[in-house]
Design a protein around this motif. Structure first.
Motif, mmCIF file in Angstrom:
data_model
loop_
_atom_site.group_PDB
_atom_site.id
_atom_site.type_symbol
_atom_site.label_atom_id
_atom_site.label_comp_id
_atom_site.label_asym_id
_atom_site.label_seq_id
_atom_site.Cartn_x
_atom_site.Cartn_y
_atom_site.Cartn_z
ATOM 1 N N LEU A 269 0.765 -1.015 -0.018
ATOM 2 C CA LEU A 269 -0.038 -0.009 -0.001
ATOM 3 C C LEU A 269 0.963 1.174 0.052
ATOM 4 O O LEU A 269 0.548 2.120 -0.731
ATOM 5 N N GLY A 321 -4.297 4.596 3.908
ATOM 6 C CA GLY A 321 -5.527 4.324 2.983
ATOM 7 C C GLY A 321 -6.151 5.660 2.786
ATOM 8 O O GLY A 321 -6.267 5.937 1.456
ATOM 9 N N SER A 332 -8.558 14.078 -9.020
ATOM 10 C CA SER A 332 -9.464 14.190 -9.761
ATOM 11 C C SER A 332 -10.041 15.479 -9.624
ATOM 12 O O SER A 332 -10.735 16.017 -10.957
ATOM 13 N N LEU B 73 -12.946 -4.515 -9.946
ATOM 14 C CA LEU B 73 -12.044 -5.404 -9.014
ATOM 15 C C LEU B 73 -12.344 -4.665 -7.564
ATOM 16 O O LEU B 73 -12.449 -3.649 -7.397
ATOM 17 N N LEU B 121 -16.531 5.748 -4.592
ATOM 18 C CA LEU B 121 -15.280 6.082 -4.730
ATOM 19 C C LEU B 121 -14.670 5.992 -6.083
ATOM 20 O O LEU B 121 -14.102 6.782 -6.748
ATOM 21 N N TYR B 124 -16.388 8.353 -8.776
ATOM 22 C CA TYR B 124 -16.378 9.686 -8.729
ATOM 23 C C TYR B 124 -14.841 10.096 -8.788
ATOM 24 O O TYR B 124 -14.672 11.247 -9.316
ATOM 25 N N LEU B 125 -14.155 9.233 -8.417
ATOM 26 C CA LEU B 125 -12.576 9.671 -8.521
ATOM 27 C C LEU B 125 -11.974 9.286 -9.739
ATOM 28 O O LEU B 125 -10.778 9.495 -10.125
ATOM 29 N N SER B 126 -12.827 8.413 -10.567
ATOM 30 C CA SER B 126 -12.525 7.846 -11.716
ATOM 31 C C SER B 126 -11.129 7.276 -11.397
ATOM 32 O O SER B 126 -10.046 7.413 -12.420
ATOM 33 N N ALA B 127 -10.853 6.380 -10.486
ATOM 34 C CA ALA B 127 -9.388 5.672 -10.222
ATOM 35 C C ALA B 127 -9.378 4.480 -10.616
ATOM 36 O O ALA B 127 -10.433 3.819 -10.471
ATOM 37 N N PRO B 128 -8.213 3.791 -10.813
ATOM 38 C CA PRO B 128 -8.495 2.146 -10.834
ATOM 39 C C PRO B 128 -9.041 1.651 -9.683
ATOM 40 O O PRO B 128 -8.437 1.864 -8.409
ATOM 41 N N ILE B 130 -8.330 -1.306 -8.591
ATOM 42 C CA ILE B 130 -7.423 -1.826 -7.505
ATOM 43 C C ILE B 130 -6.828 -0.921 -6.446
ATOM 44 O O ILE B 130 -6.650 -1.184 -5.155
ATOM 45 N N ILE B 131 -6.486 0.395 -6.819
ATOM 46 C CA ILE B 131 -5.965 1.284 -5.839
ATOM 47 C C ILE B 131 -6.871 1.509 -4.773
ATOM 48 O O ILE B 131 -6.553 1.699 -3.650
ATOM 49 N N ILE B 132 -8.063 1.788 -5.080
ATOM 50 C CA ILE B 132 -9.072 2.302 -4.339
ATOM 51 C C ILE B 132 -9.213 1.354 -3.243
ATOM 52 O O ILE B 132 -9.648 1.406 -2.199
ATOM 53 N N ILE B 134 -7.504 -1.291 -2.642
ATOM 54 C CA ILE B 134 -6.199 -1.509 -1.571
ATOM 55 C C ILE B 134 -6.432 -0.551 -0.444
ATOM 56 O O ILE B 134 -6.133 -0.883 0.636
ATOM 57 N N ALA B 135 -6.509 0.792 -0.824
ATOM 58 C CA ALA B 135 -6.600 1.822 0.210
ATOM 59 C C ALA B 135 -7.787 1.502 1.290
ATOM 60 O O ALA B 135 -7.536 1.610 2.386
#
Lengths: 347, 343
Positions: A269, A321, A332, B73, B121, B124-128, B130-132, B134-135
């Protein structure tokens, strides 16, 4: 003079919008933590002290190398989830090699050649592990997330099978020097990381391979029509990622003098966080080594600061996290509201 | 080789090349082989116990399948399940007289809420994803550990203890011990059937496949992406809550770190079941077979006294092998269709 400097720094900020906020963040974090620690510890412990900076410097190299390994794959719009388990597999293999041949080599006075051979072998092995990732992604067209997820389980499993779940410890003294030794007060490990970071920055910004890597991350189709050999770039990227992991594994093994299958799993992480905080776009195409190094220093300050403040490591995990999501949210927001940024850099 | 009727040939190839058919054959072959080595394996007692111990993995896997099919994912579901377990356990211990229905509803709601949070998340954050996730895995797990101090929960009410021993079919073995098909296995099968019907016959399910196949095309076809993302991740959250509940029912304790770290058993089962990593394909039957295959394998390894630290090597190798096979066959199918359309 001052005006020139200000103008230059403004120009830098515009060119590097993704990491322009980091220097301010760094100063803010250091000030906040030193005041907080000064108050809570009633002056017994200082954040701005040689001891604390020494302790931080000791942890930076391995985390930095692992973050670089994560970053190069992110630049190609990939990810390498197997970095920690690769590092552990390489570390365990090197540890076993040194323990097996160590006594024989020591009696023959060949300890140093053995260590050099082990290090070279370890680096080759880690490049091979990276190559395997690359082959799965480039040749078999498996998505990076799932390919490296699979190898992450596989490598961890192999390490567990080799060690039977035990910790392997007791490295030769000569090997421990890598983490403990220094030149003029600068630890060897830090020198290794600095050299790796400079070489990486040079390769990414100035070499054809580096540029191809960014092109691939921005638009794979466009890159392939521009005569970029996609498969080769992907293979090289994951091998490079493996090499950086190998360097980290050597430093980790030397610092802990031991290796096991589950060492540092929570670092995964943190490496993602450092890369993203440093301005690397997880969708590929953007990110610089300088940003990563600044993010690394910020993270290390926060880690050791929270540690000095006596905050639970689980709470820190939660904070990491939250920070990662915060950074992505900020990015974003900026992407959707470019504000007063010049139009040419809006992406 | 030319063929007068390429369409029929394609259909034939599809039937025999179908992942589910292959999986079923492999599963049967494994069961036969293991039975030959150790005849006790095929006994109903052992089979029921395999089904029971696979039930929560199976429930997680159904939820994970929906997210994977929709092109997403989520690796945070084990943390979601743990939070849900804790919420239920805490309420049960504080009010032992609470009505069972209400107590069992808690983990489901907690799961759905956290799953939907992932969806929001990611959207709205249009992030991968896997990263969201994992966080979020670290946020949920870190905060839970911090707040509870890693305390174990046990000593639940009597009805909670008896629940897993409610049998749909019950038998007695030679020693007079009761065993049977636990109602918990039926919960798993019910979730599988509901998900299967939903994915196959309802618009919502078909829309998930469309999103996974091509998100932009799905958006332009007028599919409300946010709504169906919440649906997929929320369903996984629901399954996480349900799986967490089932896990607590089976073990009668809540321990913060038993589930977290075992995400990949579930991922392995789902990709083994043939869910494509491209998104847009995968079936509930395949997933159930994938879970069954891994459960039988793990049981077989235990029977054959293979040390547990080898299990992970097998799981990793199987994941890579099955991802490779699914990917290659998906690519081959794509090429075949291209050729077919070109003719």
């Amino acid at each position: 003079m001052l005006n020139n400097l200000l103008a230059a720094s403004r120009a830098w900020g515009k060119r590097n919008a993704e990491m322009a906020a980091l220097p301010f963040l760094l100063v803010g974090v250091v000030l906040l933590l030193s005041v907080a620690i000064e108050i809570t510890s009633e002056g017994n412990v200082h954040f701005l002290s040689v001891e604390n900076f020494g302790a931080m410097a000791a942890q930076i190299p391995e985390l930095g190398l692992l973050s670089l390994a994560m970053m190069v794959t992110m630049l190609t719009a990939g990810i390498n989830l197997s970095i920690i388990s690769s590092a552990n597999l390489v570390g365990v293999t090197m540890a076993i090699t040194m323990l097996t041949f160590g006594p024989g080599a020591a009696s023959a006075g060949l300890t140093l050649p053995l260590i050099v051979l082990t290090i070279v072998g370890g680096l080759l092995f880690s490049v091979l592990l990276g190559l395997f990732n690359g082959l799965l992604i480039a040749k078999l067209k498996i998505t990076p997330v799932l390919a490296t997820l699979g190898t992450m389980i596989l490598y961890e499993g192999l390490t567990l099978a080799i060690t039977k779940g035990y910790v392997i410890s007791g490295m030769p003294e000569e090997f421990l020097v890598i983490a403990s030794g220094d030149v003029f007060g600068v630890p060897y490990a830090l020198i290794v990381f600095t050299v790796a970071a400079v070489v990486m920055a040079y390769v990414l910004q100035r070499r054809p391979f580096g540029r191809q890597l960014y092109m691939l991350g921005s638009n794979q189709t466009a890159a392939s029509f521009s005569a970029v050999n996609i498969d080769r770039v992907i293979l090289k990227t994951y091998m490079l990622s493996g090499l950086l992991v190998g360097l980290a594994a050597i430093i980790m093994l030397s610092r802990f003098s031991s290796a096991n299958a589950r060492q540092g799993t929570s670092l995964l992480l943190v490496t993602v966080l450092i890369a993203v905080l440093g301005g690397t776009d997880p969708d590929g195409g953007f990110g610089k080594v300088l940003g990563l190094v600044m993010a690394l220093v910020i993270m290390q300050c926060i880690t050791s600061g929270l540690n000095l403040l006596g905050i639970s490591s689980f709470l820190t995990l939660g904070l990491w996290g939250a920070l990662l999501i915060g950074v992505i949210a900020y990015r974003s927001y900026r992407a959707k509201n470019p504000g007063n940024r010049p139009k040419s850099v809006s992406a | 080789m030319t063929n007068k009727n390429p369409g029929a040939q394609l259909r034939l190839q599809r039937f025999f090349g179908q992942n589910e058919t292959i999986l079923l054959l492999v599963l049967l072959a494994m069961v036969t082989a293991i039975t030959a080595v150790s005849p006790r394996f095929l006994g109903p007692e052992n089979l029921f116990s395999i089904l029971l111990s696979a039930s929560y993995t199976g429930i997680f896997a159904i939820g994970f399948l929906l997210v994977l099919v929709s092109g997403g994912l989520d690796v945070s579901f084990t943390a979601v399940a743990t939070v849900a377990q804790y919420a239920m356990g805490t309420v049960l211990l504080a009010n032992p007289d609470i009505s069972p229905a209400l107590a069992l509803l808690i983990p489901l709601l907690v799961g759905m809420a956290l799953g939907s949070l992932n969806a929001l998340l990611i959207h709205y954050l249009s992030a991968p994803p896997i990263i969201i996730t994992i966080a979020n895995l670290n946020i949920f797990f870190g905060l839970l550990q911090f707040i509870t101090g890693g305390e174990w929960l046990n000593g639940f009410p009597e009805w909670f203890d008896h629940f897993p021993q409610t049998y749909v079919l019950s038998f007695e073995n030679a020693d007079g011990v009761k065993y049977g098909l636990s109602v918990i296995v039926m919960i798993w099968l019910a979730v599988a059937v509901v998900a299967g019907v939903l994915m196959h016959y309802f618009k919502a399910g078909r829309k998930l496949y469309a999103m996974g196949g091509n998100l932009e095309a799905a958006r332009r076809a007028g599919i409300d992406i946010l709504r169906y993302r919440i649906f997929a991740y929320g369903f996984l959250g629901f399954c996480a809550g349900l799986g967490g509940m089932v896990h607590t029912l089976i073990t009668q304790t809540v321990v913060p770190n038993t589930l977290v770290g075992h995400e990949f058993d579930v991922v392995a089962a789902v990709v083994l079941g043939g869910a494509s990593i491209f998104g847009g394909s995968g079936t509930v039957v395949g997933t159930v077979l994938g879970v069954g295959l891994l459960a039988v394998l793990s049981n077989a390894l235990t029977i054959m006294k293979v040390p547990t630290y080898w299990h992970e090597v097998f799981v990793g190798a199987i994941v890579i092998l099955s991802i490779t096979i699914t990917t290659l066959s998906a690519l081959a199918a794509r090429n075949r269709e291209k050729k077919y359309h070109a003719q």
